[in-house]
Design an enzyme around this catalytic site. Sequence first.
Site, PDB file in Angstrom:
ATOM      1  N   HIS A 386     -17.161  10.139   4.074  1.00 53.89           N
ATOM      2  CA  HIS A 386     -15.600  10.254   5.105  1.00 53.89           C
ATOM      3  C   HIS A 386     -15.961  11.635   5.783  1.00 53.89           C
ATOM      4  CE1 HIS A 386     -11.453  10.051   5.643  1.00 53.89           C
ATOM      5  NE2 HIS A 386     -11.305   9.430   4.063  1.00 53.89           N
ATOM      6  N   ARG A 387     -16.752  12.148   5.971  1.00 54.42           N
ATOM      7  CA  ARG A 387     -16.822  13.513   6.812  1.00 54.42           C
ATOM      8  C   ARG A 387     -17.269  12.966   8.467  1.00 54.42           C
ATOM      9  NH1 ARG A 387     -21.350  16.900   3.672  1.00 54.42           N
ATOM     10  NH2 ARG A 387     -22.073  14.948   3.812  1.00 54.42           N
TER      11      ARG A 387
END
Length: 413
Positions: A386-387
């Site tokens: 998700h980064r």
Amino acid sequence: MEEGTILSWLVADGETVSRGQELVEIETDKANMTYESDQEGVLRTLAAEGDTLPVGAPIAQVGEDEPGVPGTTTAQRTTENDDEPSSRQADVRRVGENTDGNPSPVDPAASEMAGAAETHGSERLRASPVARRIAQEKEIDLSTLSGSGPGGRIVKADVESAGTTQSTAPGPASGVATAKGETTIVELSRTQQTIARRMAEAKATIPEFTLQTEIDMEACVALRAELKSLGQADAPTYNDMVVKACALALRETPRANGGYRDGRLQLHSRVNVGVAVADEGDGPADATLLVPTVFDADQKSLGEIARETRALALRVREHSITPPELGGGTFTVSNLGMFGVSAFTAIVNPPQAGILSIGSLGPRAVVHDGEVRARDTMTVTLACDHRILYGADAARFLARIRALLEAPAALTL
């Protein structure tokens, strides 16, 4: 790779070698490799079989013997005369190299003696790295053993048999100790240790989320049947079609083809798809999971991808795969569908943005054109970091993969 272990010298110390001749077999984090000489001359080894050394450490010198002093090289003289160290000796001792490629100081004793074999009198003991680890854990003196390996080398079986002999002394019975029956301790190979470390790091550090979708594979099944009917015995597999679909979708979704490292995003210009390949080996001690890379998969035809993935998988199972073929991936595909697994979630391979897990393909009851019918479908799961890859981007990426597989004519262009 941070360090390597010398498995065996293929040329004896003092022999003359030619350019391109194989000198030594080295165990790396991912594979066993042979190192070839890039020059001609007399080989003088600086490290022994079983030594584990950091990247950048010298293991041998190839050059000419000193005129008038047969069999003596500069490396030998400098190690025998510590009172007058030469510049060559300084080079030998400067063995460390950090991940940025810059030399870092390392204690000379540690660099030259790292993993060194035990000595018995004036004779160096020959033992495999696994044998040394087991001997250290079981507190077995290697000098008391006789090696059954090539050239009298002490191998794993020698140490284990010695440990069994030493552990047969009578002692108090313990119901707890024997409740599980006989327990065999399996030493992990360097590759298995690397896999364990990287997967643990991935689960501990990556904020992961997953997306899942069902893909109608009727058109892909028809395409493969048509290719096989045309006499193509090596027709692309469904996995090859997924690799090609991923490559085209990655080209259209730059963030999915990127990675996250040291607080920054990495966006790559090349689309290199890794394909997870399991190698069961001869037993638990040999089982590994490697990910060879199909470079520039977006620019290759479906047939080229099919031939390349077959060749890479074969080299993995023959243990002839090389580190360059295992690196450079920008995305990974993992397939367990052939084992009847309907769906699963693979672990993201850092620093990549995601990994696609492929479930089994088969007829399932679905609603098609307003009617319930049996159609060939397949479940795929996209795990994302998700980064770098957010929900909307990941959803569009997965939708594009599905669209390409449901209309596979685009994969053949």
